[in-house]
Design a protein around this motif. Structure first.
Motif, PDB file in Angstrom:
ATOM      1  N   PRO A   1       0.932   7.269  -1.539  1.00 22.11           N
ATOM      2  CA  PRO A   1      -0.009   6.140  -1.648  1.00 22.11           C
ATOM      3  C   PRO A   1      -0.754   5.900  -0.343  1.00 22.11           C
ATOM      4  CG  PRO A   1       2.213   5.321  -1.336  1.00 22.11           C
ATOM      5  CD  PRO A   1       2.322   6.823  -1.410  1.00 22.11           C
ATOM      6  N   ASP A   2      -1.714   6.808  -0.020  1.00 20.03           N
ATOM      7  CA  ASP A   2      -2.401   6.719   1.264  1.00 20.03           C
ATOM      8  C   ASP A   2      -3.298   5.496   1.362  1.00 20.03           C
ATOM      9  OD1 ASP A   2      -2.801  10.294   1.552  1.00 20.03           O
ATOM     10  OD2 ASP A   2      -1.255   8.975   2.344  1.00 20.03           O
ATOM     11  N   ASN A   3      -3.674   4.894   0.204  1.00 20.67           N
ATOM     12  CA  ASN A   3      -4.586   3.758   0.267  1.00 20.67           C
ATOM     13  C   ASN A   3      -3.888   2.466   0.675  1.00 20.67           C
ATOM     14  OD1 ASN A   3      -3.164   3.940  -2.168  1.00 20.67           O
ATOM     15  ND2 ASN A   3      -4.548   2.482  -3.138  1.00 20.67           N
ATOM     16  N   LEU A   4      -2.569   2.454   0.782  1.00 22.10           N
ATOM     17  CA  LEU A   4      -1.841   1.245   1.149  1.00 22.10           C
ATOM     18  C   LEU A   4      -1.517   1.300   2.635  1.00 22.10           C
ATOM     19  CD1 LEU A   4       0.598   1.171  -1.889  1.00 22.10           C
ATOM     20  CD2 LEU A   4      -1.624   0.105  -1.672  1.00 22.10           C
ATOM     21  N   LYS A   5      -2.264   0.566   3.447  1.00 20.28           N
ATOM     22  CA  LYS A   5      -2.102   0.640   4.902  1.00 20.28           C
ATOM     23  C   LYS A   5      -1.713  -0.704   5.508  1.00 20.28           C
ATOM     24  CE  LYS A   5      -3.286   4.930   5.072  1.00 20.28           C
ATOM     25  NZ  LYS A   5      -2.271   5.952   5.337  1.00 20.28           N
ATOM     26  N   LEU A   6      -1.253  -1.653   4.692  1.00 20.06           N
ATOM     27  CA  LEU A   6      -1.021  -3.004   5.188  1.00 20.06           C
ATOM     28  C   LEU A   6       0.156  -3.095   6.145  1.00 20.06           C
ATOM     29  CD1 LEU A   6      -1.563  -5.008   1.872  1.00 20.06           C
ATOM     30  CD2 LEU A   6      -3.157  -4.685   3.754  1.00 20.06           C
ATOM     31  N   TYR A   7       1.235  -2.324   5.862  1.00 25.28           N
ATOM     32  CA  TYR A   7       2.452  -2.485   6.655  1.00 25.28           C
ATOM     33  C   TYR A   7       2.827  -1.238   7.449  1.00 25.28           C
ATOM     34  CZ  TYR A   7       3.328  -6.854   4.323  1.00 25.28           C
ATOM     35  OH  TYR A   7       3.227  -8.137   3.890  1.00 25.28           O
ATOM     36  N   LEU A   8       2.161  -0.138   7.172  1.00 25.37           N
ATOM     37  CA  LEU A   8       2.580   1.129   7.771  1.00 25.37           C
ATOM     38  C   LEU A   8       2.546   1.096   9.281  1.00 25.37           C
ATOM     39  CD1 LEU A   8       3.479   3.968   7.064  1.00 25.37           C
ATOM     40  CD2 LEU A   8       1.098   4.662   7.050  1.00 25.37           C
TER      41      LEU A   8
ATOM     42  N   ALA B   1       7.244  10.147   4.815  1.00 25.13           N
ATOM     43  CA  ALA B   1       7.529   9.871   3.403  1.00 25.13           C
ATOM     44  C   ALA B   1       8.399   8.625   3.266  1.00 25.13           C
ATOM     45  CB  ALA B   1       8.211  11.083   2.759  1.00 25.13           C
ATOM     46  N   VAL B   2       9.389   8.479   4.160  1.00 24.36           N
ATOM     47  CA  VAL B   2      10.221   7.277   4.160  1.00 24.36           C
ATOM     48  C   VAL B   2       9.358   6.047   4.445  1.00 24.36           C
ATOM     49  CG1 VAL B   2      12.156   6.111   5.284  1.00 24.36           C
ATOM     50  CG2 VAL B   2      12.279   8.557   4.841  1.00 24.36           C
ATOM     51  N   CYS B   3       8.426   6.192   5.373  1.00 22.83           N
ATOM     52  CA  CYS B   3       7.537   5.075   5.724  1.00 22.83           C
ATOM     53  C   CYS B   3       6.639   4.688   4.554  1.00 22.83           C
ATOM     54  CB  CYS B   3       6.655   5.459   6.914  1.00 22.83           C
ATOM     55  SG  CYS B   3       7.556   5.829   8.413  1.00 22.83           S
ATOM     56  N   ARG B   4       6.105   5.689   3.861  1.00 22.75           N
ATOM     57  CA  ARG B   4       5.190   5.388   2.754  1.00 22.75           C
ATOM     58  C   ARG B   4       5.915   4.648   1.630  1.00 22.75           C
ATOM     59  NH1 ARG B   4       2.944  10.655   4.056  1.00 22.75           N
ATOM     60  NH2 ARG B   4       4.347  11.641   2.558  1.00 22.75           N
ATOM     61  N   LYS B   5       7.151   5.042   1.363  1.00 19.77           N
ATOM     62  CA  LYS B   5       7.905   4.346   0.324  1.00 19.77           C
ATOM     63  C   LYS B   5       8.192   2.907   0.737  1.00 19.77           C
ATOM     64  CE  LYS B   5      10.381   3.681  -3.345  1.00 19.77           C
ATOM     65  NZ  LYS B   5       9.749   3.511  -4.663  1.00 19.77           N
ATOM     66  N   HIS B   6       8.520   2.689   2.008  1.00 16.92           N
ATOM     67  CA  HIS B   6       8.748   1.324   2.499  1.00 16.92           C
ATOM     68  C   HIS B   6       7.474   0.500   2.365  1.00 16.92           C
ATOM     69  CE1 HIS B   6       8.688  -1.623   5.939  1.00 16.92           C
ATOM     70  NE2 HIS B   6       9.713  -2.032   5.232  1.00 16.92           N
ATOM     71  N   GLU B   7       6.368   1.117   2.682  1.00 17.44           N
ATOM     72  CA  GLU B   7       5.072   0.436   2.574  1.00 17.44           C
ATOM     73  C   GLU B   7       4.790   0.033   1.133  1.00 17.44           C
ATOM     74  OE1 GLU B   7       0.394   1.829   2.886  1.00 17.44           O
ATOM     75  OE2 GLU B   7       2.019   3.129   3.495  1.00 17.44           O
ATOM     76  N   LEU B   8       5.084   0.923   0.194  1.00 18.54           N
ATOM     77  CA  LEU B   8       4.811   0.646  -1.208  1.00 18.54           C
ATOM     78  C   LEU B   8       5.680  -0.503  -1.731  1.00 18.54           C
ATOM     79  CD1 LEU B   8       3.414   1.370  -3.851  1.00 18.54           C
ATOM     80  CD2 LEU B   8       5.192   3.092  -4.249  1.00 18.54           C
ATOM     81  N   THR B   9       6.983  -0.510  -1.410  1.00 19.25           N
ATOM     82  CA  THR B   9       7.862  -1.594  -1.870  1.00 19.25           C
ATOM     83  C   THR B   9       7.437  -2.927  -1.270  1.00 19.25           C
ATOM     84  OG1 THR B   9       9.426  -1.074  -0.076  1.00 19.25           O
ATOM     85  CG2 THR B   9       9.841  -0.064  -2.217  1.00 19.25           C
ATOM     86  N   GLN B  10       6.993  -2.912  -0.007  1.00 24.33           N
ATOM     87  CA  GLN B  10       6.539  -4.145   0.626  1.00 24.33           C
ATOM     88  C   GLN B  10       5.251  -4.654  -0.031  1.00 24.33           C
ATOM     89  OE1 GLN B  10       8.439  -5.363   3.278  1.00 24.33           O
ATOM     90  NE2 GLN B  10       7.279  -7.254   3.120  1.00 24.33           N
ATOM     91  N   TYR B  11       4.360  -3.724  -0.355  1.00 25.76           N
ATOM     92  CA  TYR B  11       3.103  -4.085  -1.013  1.00 25.76           C
ATOM     93  C   TYR B  11       3.366  -4.698  -2.393  1.00 25.76           C
ATOM     94  CZ  TYR B  11      -1.451  -3.494  -3.267  1.00 25.76           C
ATOM     95  OH  TYR B  11      -2.614  -3.703  -3.955  1.00 25.76           O
TER      96      TYR B  11
END
Length: 394
Positions: A155-162, A260-270
């Motif tokens: 989910p590259d479009n989700l950059k709020l928390y990364l 990949a771990v970061c992107r999953k964390h970002e998605l759950t936070q979003y």
């Protein structure tokens, strides 16, 4: 470089014994040449009891290793999954071949694939996965069937928390540390390569000079032989350099697993924030319906002014619907909060494990590299000591 005490490694001895070139047809029915790798496993119990059974073996292609790793990435998003060795040479040192069919490159990739399996089998969570055990012991088409099911989400479009979480910081730290280390070692290797070439020139000059001198000829020729021998040892040095470079490249490729771990964390936070915002909006609508007052400019306020207020029955029906949506929204927020907290907790534990592994491996690699450099320097000192004795005998 492999952790001890893993559940799977206690039960099974694992190795990638050899590689073999084969020909076959690909998915578009065209002839191709590819490499397969022989995985051998043997039960530890039989070895400890004094028996020496023949190992169970099966052949796997590199693409099957990729499918296995993608499955592990999707199934265990909070774990830093070990990387695979490069499929094609991206970083080539001096005379080393970049051809992915070159025997030396295939051998380095075989070692890398074995290291990948040992790292996965040494992990307290990954080692208990049934698909991993199946990959090591059963040769059928179920592994290939995973490729259509398990795809790494991106989910590259989700950059709020990364950019603000600790996981991404660790990912960048690991990537930059090993990338910079790799370039430093390559610069050292380039410089040493130049030094060895200079000694090769010395050897040629002394040998040609010895043909012109009668009294000093033997001494010059002996000194030239010492220089030639030292220059010829550069190939062994570069081979050992490549061993340490492969260790650094492995951690350079770990960076994608960290991301990949970061992107999953970002998605759950979003998802948690989206659910929270939706719940706040529903509660505000309920308050407006209950009081009959619209606090902010909205489409609802405009329609009330144009078409009049709703009837009590309509308002009660909407209030009842909103109450149900609010209850459901609160449950969703609770679930997403727990999911996010559990993910962060699990990911943090594995990040700490990875950090300890990384620090230990880096320390061992750099100590080994320093010992190698000291050995090479001692060899150079010995060469010049021998040459000095040759000059004194002239």
């Amino acid at each position: 470089m492999v952790e001890e005490g893993s559940t799977l490694l206690r039960r099974m001895e694992i190795s990638v014994a050899e590689a073999e070139k084969r020909t076959g047809k690909n998915t578009v029915n065209m002839q191709e040449i590819f490499t397969v790798y022989l995985i051998e496993t043997r039960p530890i119990d039989a070895i400890t009891e004094g028996h020496n059974p023949a190992p169970d073996s099966l052949w796997r292609r590199y693409s099957e290793f990729e499918i296995l790793r993608n499955y592990l990435l999707v199934t265990y998003p909070f774990i830093v999954v070990p990387p695979l060795p490069e499929k094609r040479a991206e970083f080539v040192w001096h005379k080393l071949s970049a051809d992915n069919m070159d025997p030396d490159f295939v051998e380095r990739r075989r070692v890398g694939l074995e290291n990948f399996l040992l790292r996965v089998a040494s992990h307290s969570v990954l080692s208990n996965d049934k698909i991993l055990y199946h990959f090591l012991t059963e040769a059928d088409s179920r592994i290939k069937a995973l490729s259509a099911t398990f795809r790494v989400k991106n989910p590259d479009n989700l950059k709020l928390y990364l950019w603000n979480n600790i996981f991404f910081y660790l990912a960048l730290t690991s990537c930059y540390t090993f990338n910079n280390s790799r370039f430093i070692l390559q610069r050292v290797a380039d410089r040493l390569y130049g030094v060895y070439k200079v000694h090769g020139n010395y050897g040629r000059v002394f040998s040609e000079w010895s043909a012109l001198e009668k009294e000093m000829g033997d001494g010059l020729q002996s000194a030239g032989h010492h220089m030639d021998a030292y220059a010829a040892s550069v190939d062994d040095m570069l081979e050992e350099e490549e061993h340490y470079a492969d260790q650094l490249k492995e951690y350079l490729f770990y960076a994608e697993a960290l991301r990949a771990v970061c992107r999953k964390h970002e998605l759950t936070q979003y998802e948690l924030e989206t659910a929270s915002s939706d719940l706040i909006s529903k509660k505000q609508q309920r308050e407006e319906l209950a009081t009959g007052m619209v606090r902010t400019f909205s489409f609802k306020g405009m329609t009330n002014k144009l078409f009049g207020q709703e009837t009590p029955e309509q308002r009660e029906a909407k209030l009842s619907l909103l109450e149900e949506q609010i209850v459901q929204g609160e449950e969703t927020v609770t679930e997403k909060t727990v999911e996010c907290e559990e993910y962060v907790k699990g990911a943090w534990v594995d990040m700490q494990r990875f950090k300890e592994q990384k620090d230990r491996d880096l320390r061992e690699a750099l100590i080994g590299y320093a010992v190698m450099q000291i050995s090479m320097c001692k060899k150079g000192i010995q060469v010049w000591t021998n040459a000095k004795e040759c000059f004194h005998k002239m």
